[in-house]
Each structure stands twice: as C-alpha cells, then as structure tokens.
Design an enzyme around this catalytic site. Structure first.
Site, PDB file in Angstrom:
ATOM      1  CG  LEU A  33     -30.547 -11.184  -0.867  1.00 26.24           C
ATOM      2  CD1 LEU A  33     -31.889 -10.468  -0.772  1.00 26.24           C
ATOM      3  CD2 LEU A  33     -29.403 -10.181  -0.806  1.00 26.24           C
ATOM      4  CG  HIS A  34     -25.982 -14.109   3.735  1.00 29.00           C
ATOM      5  ND1 HIS A  34     -25.818 -13.099   4.648  1.00 29.00           N
ATOM      6  CD2 HIS A  34     -25.010 -13.915   2.802  1.00 29.00           C
ATOM      7  CE1 HIS A  34     -24.784 -12.360   4.319  1.00 29.00           C
ATOM      8  NE2 HIS A  34     -24.285 -12.819   3.187  1.00 29.00           N
ATOM      9  CG  HIS A  37     -27.526  -9.815   2.127  1.00 31.57           C
ATOM     10  ND1 HIS A  37     -27.075 -11.067   1.795  1.00 31.57           N
ATOM     11  CD2 HIS A  37     -26.672  -8.939   1.553  1.00 31.57           C
ATOM     12  CE1 HIS A  37     -25.995 -10.958   1.041  1.00 31.57           C
ATOM     13  NE2 HIS A  37     -25.727  -9.676   0.881  1.00 31.57           N
ATOM     14  CD  GLN A  61     -19.106  -4.416  -6.454  1.00 33.80           C
ATOM     15  OE1 GLN A  61     -20.005  -3.603  -6.618  1.00 33.80           O
ATOM     16  NE2 GLN A  61     -18.900  -4.988  -5.276  1.00 33.80           N
ATOM     17  N   GLY A 149     -23.172  -3.350   5.598  1.00 36.11           N
ATOM     18  CA  GLY A 149     -22.619  -4.241   6.608  1.00 36.11           C
ATOM     19  C   GLY A 149     -21.206  -3.815   7.007  1.00 36.11           C
ATOM     20  CE  LYS A 151     -18.761 -10.272   4.456  1.00 36.63           C
ATOM     21  NZ  LYS A 151     -17.598 -10.322   3.551  1.00 36.63           N
ATOM     22  CG  ASP A 152     -18.075  -6.082   2.532  1.00 36.16           C
ATOM     23  OD1 ASP A 152     -17.163  -6.829   2.188  1.00 36.16           O
ATOM     24  OD2 ASP A 152     -19.274  -6.413   2.484  1.00 36.16           O
ATOM     25  CD  GLN A 155     -19.112  -2.324   0.013  1.00 36.27           C
ATOM     26  OE1 GLN A 155     -18.716  -2.830  -1.020  1.00 36.27           O
ATOM     27  NE2 GLN A 155     -20.194  -2.752   0.636  1.00 36.27           N
TER      28      GLN A 155
HETATM   29  O1  PAF Z   1     -21.454  -4.976  -0.580  1.00 36.38           O
HETATM   30  C1  PAF Z   1     -21.984  -5.267  -1.667  1.00 36.38           C
HETATM   31  O2  PAF Z   1     -22.779  -6.197  -1.780  1.00 36.38           O
HETATM   32  C2  PAF Z   1     -21.638  -4.449  -2.891  1.00 36.38           C
HETATM   33  O3  PAF Z   1     -20.313  -4.043  -2.880  1.00 36.38           O
HETATM   34  C3  PAF Z   1     -22.578  -3.245  -3.113  1.00 36.38           C
HETATM   35  C4  PAF Z   1     -22.475  -2.243  -1.977  1.00 36.38           C
HETATM   36  C5  PAF Z   1     -24.024  -3.736  -3.217  1.00 36.38           C
HETATM   37  C6  PAF Z   1     -22.223  -2.520  -4.407  1.00 36.38           C
HETATM   38  O4  PAF Z   1     -22.341  -3.356  -5.516  1.00 36.38           O
END
Ligand code: PAF
Length: 280
Positions: A33-34, A37, A61, A149, A151-152, A155
């Site tokens: 974590l940074h 997060h 993933q 976030g 950033k993704d 996602q």
């Molecule tokens: O963004 C992430 O860190 C991951 O893709 C997540 C959402 C925790 C799923 O493993």
C-alpha cells in the site's frame, strides 16, 4: 484495527458493526500500500462509520507471463499503514477462502463490451479475474460503499457495469488519482523503476496534459494521439496506447466530440507497464 483471515471472522466483525448502526465502507487492494491506497481508505471513512480493507494478490487477474510471483508483498507495512489511516478491519483471505474450488475451477464473471478494448485487449482474461474476485469480495464483505482508484479507469467502468448488471446494492465511489511530485501516478509497480526511469515516467502525465490541450484547441483526434505516442517515445517509453475515448464506455468518440472524453495511456518502461488517464 482487527485482522480477519476467515469468512467467519470477517462476517462476525461486520455484523457487530452493523448492529452498532454503522454503514460499511470497503477498499479492496492487492497490498503493497501507498498514499494512493490510503486516500481510498480516507474516502471510505468519510462515507461509512466502519471501514474494511482487503489485501489479496489475486492470481486470476494475472496473465501467464505477468508479475504475479514477483508482485510486491509487504503484509506488515500494509497492516501498520491501514491501522494508522483509520481502517477498522483488514481482511486477509487465503486463496481457498476466495476460490473454494481452486482458482482455475471457480465461477468466472465476464463483463462484456467494455473489457474488449485497451487493457482487456492487451491482457486477455485480466478483467474476468478482476470482476470475479471483486464480486466474491463484495459477497463476503457486503459493503454499502466501495472505493476504487480512478487510475485504473477501465477497471472502474468494469466494476460499475458489473454492479449495475448484477444488482449489487453497493455505491461505487471513484477516488482521484494520487501522484508523485513529478506527476507520475502512484502505483505499487513504480517500485520496479529506478530513479532515472521514475523521472522519465513523469512524461506520461505531461503527455495527458498535452492531449487535453489538443482537444481544447480543436485538433483532430488522430493527430493528438500520434503526437502523444511520439512524446512518450521521446521520453524513452514504449507506448501500448495513447488514445482519446468516450468516458462512459471507452468507445471511439465522434470526430467533433469535445465533452465526455477520457485520455488514456499505457506505456512500458523496460519490463514495467504504467497506466494513467485524464477525464477531459
Ligand atoms: O485494483 C486492484 O488493486 C485490484 O485489481 C483489485 C480491485 C483489488 C482486485 O484484485
């Protein structure tokens, strides 16, 4: 902060919090974590009286040639940081808790359309793994609100679509991108970069800003994208893409479109893939 490793421990702590009248906020992570997060934890705290964060490096993933084995794992530092930032429960599930029939034999969730481009095209199966683990975590934690976030960005869209399509009663909140001093978006993968590469990677943010300026000036999209790729190459990066897309579904924008856009970049610095984006 309490630590839950099993479904039973987690459910007991969450049930106690609900009985005490708290809404449940959730921040799913893969650890290491940074500050990015911790900003998600802060946002969850603002919206819910009880915050759960999970740390689980999700095998489904990662592609076969990706960095699952070497993905940085720092459990003690993560637990210390979460406790300091007001997290109530750290959920540390085992692979068996998340995938009782094994990671390869689990039910898999596929979110169509929005996964078929950009990261989804370059990393086949990646978003199936993300959607599957997030759905499973949602069912375990049963939060009212979950923070992801920006950033993704892709996602985030995948999760929003899944939540809507499967009717999860969860409010999905997008957290602004946290950045290093040179503009580089914070990511656990930044630590693969040496100091010089980190400095060069600041060009990603600068390129997103140039793309924004290009759109503002009414330049044609193809020219903006070509200039962005050239700028990234000039900085010693290898772009996978530098594109302008519709912000709501990542489809190709109409030529004259000026609002509702997102600029997205993925570029490699050596073996490290970096992604970033900017809503325009
Ligand atoms: O963004 C992430 O860190 C991951 O893709 C997540 C959402 C925790 C799923 O493993």
């Amino acid at each position: 902060m309490q630590i839950a490793r099993t479904t039973e421990e987690l459910r007991r702590l969450v049930a106690d919090a609900r009985r005490a009248g708290h809404a449940i906020g959730f921040v799913p992570t893969m650890g290491n974590l940074h500050d990015g997060h911790y900003s998600l934890v802060r946002i969850a705290r603002e919206r819910a009286g009880f915050v759960v964060a999970s740390v689980f490096v999700n095998p489904t993933q990662f592609g076969p040639n990706e960095d699952f084995a070497r993905y940085p794992r720092t459990p003690d530092a993560d637990a210390g940081g979460l406790a300091q930032h007001g997290c109530d429960v750290l959920f540390l599930p085992s692979v068996e808790t998340i995938y009782p029939f094994g990671a390869q034999a689990s039910v898999s969730i596929h979110v169509p359309v929005v996964t078929e481009t950009l990261e989804g095209a370059i990393r086949p199966g990646h978003f199936d793994g993300v959607a599957t683990v997030v759905a499973r975590l949602f069912n375990l934690v049963q939060p009212d609100v979950a923070v992801f976030g920006q950033k993704d960005y892709q996602q985030l869209l995948v999760i929003r679509r899944m939540v809507r399509d499967l009717a999860f009663p969860i409010d999905i909140v997008a957290a602004p991108i946290a950045r290093e001093a040179n503009g580089l978006a914070m990511s656990s993968r930044n630590q693969y970069l040496d100091a010089a590469a980190r400095e060069r990677a600041g060009a990603i943010r600068a390129t997103l800003e140039a793309m924004r300026d290009g759109v503002g000036a009414g330049s044609p999209f193809a020219g903006i994208e070509a200039a962005a790729r050239a700028a990234l190459e000039q900085a010693g990066l290898v772009p996978d893409y530098a594109v302008l897309r519709k912000a709501d579904d990542l489809g190709e924008p109409a030529p004259g479109q000026r609002g509702g856009l997102v600029a997205l970049i993925a570029a490699r610095s050596g073996m490290t893939r970096l992604i970033d984006n900017s809503l325009l």
